[in-house]
Design a protein around this motif. Structure first.
Motif, mmCIF file in Angstrom:
data_model
loop_
_atom_site.group_PDB
_atom_site.id
_atom_site.type_symbol
_atom_site.label_atom_id
_atom_site.label_comp_id
_atom_site.label_asym_id
_atom_site.label_seq_id
_atom_site.Cartn_x
_atom_site.Cartn_y
_atom_site.Cartn_z
ATOM 1 N N ILE A 1 1.035 -1.051 0.003
ATOM 2 C CA ILE A 1 -0.023 0.053 0.008
ATOM 3 C C ILE A 1 1.016 1.345 0.005
ATOM 4 C CG2 ILE A 1 -1.921 1.089 0.998
ATOM 5 C CD1 ILE A 1 -2.404 -1.605 2.397
ATOM 6 N N ILE A 2 1.464 1.904 -1.109
ATOM 7 C CA ILE A 2 2.278 2.786 -1.376
ATOM 8 C C ILE A 2 1.576 4.030 -1.543
ATOM 9 C CG2 ILE A 2 4.201 3.314 -2.901
ATOM 10 C CD1 ILE A 2 4.829 0.466 -3.169
ATOM 11 N N PHE A 3 1.996 4.969 -0.966
ATOM 12 C CA PHE A 3 1.691 6.391 -1.260
ATOM 13 C C PHE A 3 2.459 7.158 -1.924
ATOM 14 C CE2 PHE A 3 -0.226 10.645 -0.297
ATOM 15 C CZ PHE A 3 0.750 11.505 -0.360
ATOM 16 N N ARG A 4 3.932 6.909 -1.843
ATOM 17 C CA ARG A 4 4.947 7.524 -2.679
ATOM 18 C C ARG A 4 6.290 6.822 -2.542
ATOM 19 N NH1 ARG A 4 5.196 12.517 -0.466
ATOM 20 N NH2 ARG A 4 7.203 12.015 0.748
ATOM 21 N N ILE A 5 6.794 6.935 -3.694
ATOM 22 C CA ILE A 5 8.266 6.104 -3.544
ATOM 23 C C ILE A 5 9.429 7.372 -4.011
ATOM 24 C CG2 ILE A 5 9.941 4.629 -4.736
ATOM 25 C CD1 ILE A 5 7.586 2.678 -5.299
ATOM 26 N N ASN A 6 10.236 7.546 -3.133
ATOM 27 C CA ASN A 6 11.267 8.636 -3.460
ATOM 28 C C ASN A 6 12.252 7.944 -4.190
ATOM 29 O OD1 ASN A 6 9.676 10.427 -1.696
ATOM 30 N ND2 ASN A 6 10.432 9.307 0.137
ATOM 31 N N ALA A 7 13.454 8.038 -3.881
ATOM 32 C CA ALA A 7 14.659 7.464 -4.806
ATOM 33 C C ALA A 7 14.430 6.066 -4.970
ATOM 34 C CB ALA A 7 15.906 7.931 -4.044
ATOM 35 N N MET A 8 14.724 5.548 -6.215
ATOM 36 C CA MET A 8 15.035 4.196 -6.342
ATOM 37 C C MET A 8 16.348 4.032 -7.139
ATOM 38 S SD MET A 8 11.139 3.306 -8.019
ATOM 39 C CE MET A 8 11.350 1.661 -7.433
ATOM 40 N N GLY A 9 16.968 3.051 -6.948
ATOM 41 C CA GLY A 9 18.089 2.551 -7.345
ATOM 42 C C GLY A 9 18.465 1.254 -7.520
ATOM 43 N N TRP A 10 19.565 0.898 -8.248
ATOM 44 C CA TRP A 10 20.390 -0.367 -8.600
ATOM 45 C C TRP A 10 21.476 -0.438 -8.089
ATOM 46 C CZ3 TRP A 10 17.303 -4.385 -10.426
ATOM 47 C CH2 TRP A 10 16.366 -3.896 -11.154
ATOM 48 N N TYR A 11 21.862 -1.457 -7.444
ATOM 49 C CA TYR A 11 23.250 -1.879 -6.708
ATOM 50 C C TYR A 11 23.541 -3.263 -7.283
ATOM 51 C CZ TYR A 11 22.402 2.017 -3.688
ATOM 52 O OH TYR A 11 21.932 3.403 -3.114
ATOM 53 N N ARG A 12 24.882 -3.413 -7.029
ATOM 54 C CA ARG A 12 25.279 -4.772 -7.544
ATOM 55 C C ARG A 12 26.265 -5.180 -6.738
ATOM 56 N NH1 ARG A 12 28.301 -3.319 -13.429
ATOM 57 N NH2 ARG A 12 30.009 -2.126 -12.658
#
Length: 122
Positions: free
Chosen positions: A27-38
């Motif tokens: 139940i998501i209101f907002r997603i701020n930063a998103m990213g990829w790591y390895r």
């Protein structure tokens, strides 16, 4: 509760391309930063790329010009288009997000996916 699910990893020859996807659920209101790591065995997890809600992107020097991060805010999904892949890109790729839930507005600042393996053969 929120979770991230990655897909799109696999085996590809050097010079080839792959596209990773990561979808957030809950139940998501907002997603701020998103990213990829390895991460590779015996090494620390490293940043690949991040993107803010407004579309500001940051890339590691090792992938600049070859990888592109994007997001679809309506689908709560982040993508990583990987071109001109090299054997040194071989790793488990993890999605990360800073999520604010609806209702109680609980912030989960550091949510991780389960990882998806990318293997680049020479």
């Amino acid at each position: 509760q929120v979770q991230l699910v990655e897909s799109g990893g696999g085996l590809v020859q050097a010079g080839g391309s792959l596209r990773l996807s990561c979808a957030a659920s809950g139940i998501i209101f907002r997603i701020n930063a998103m990213g990829w790591y390895r991460q590779t065995p015996g090494k620390q997890r490293e940043l690949v790329a991040t993107i803010t809600t407004g579309g500001t992107r940051v890339y590691s020097d090792s992938v600049k010009g070859r990888f592109t991060i994007s997001r679809d805010n309506a689908k709560n999904t982040v993508y990583l288009q990987m071109n001109s892949l090299k054997p040194e890109d071989t790793a488990v790729y993890y999605c990360n997000a800073d999520i604010l839930t609806a209702g109680e507005y609980t912030r989960y600042a550091d949510v991780w996916g389960q990882g998806t393996q990318v293997t680049v053969s020479s």
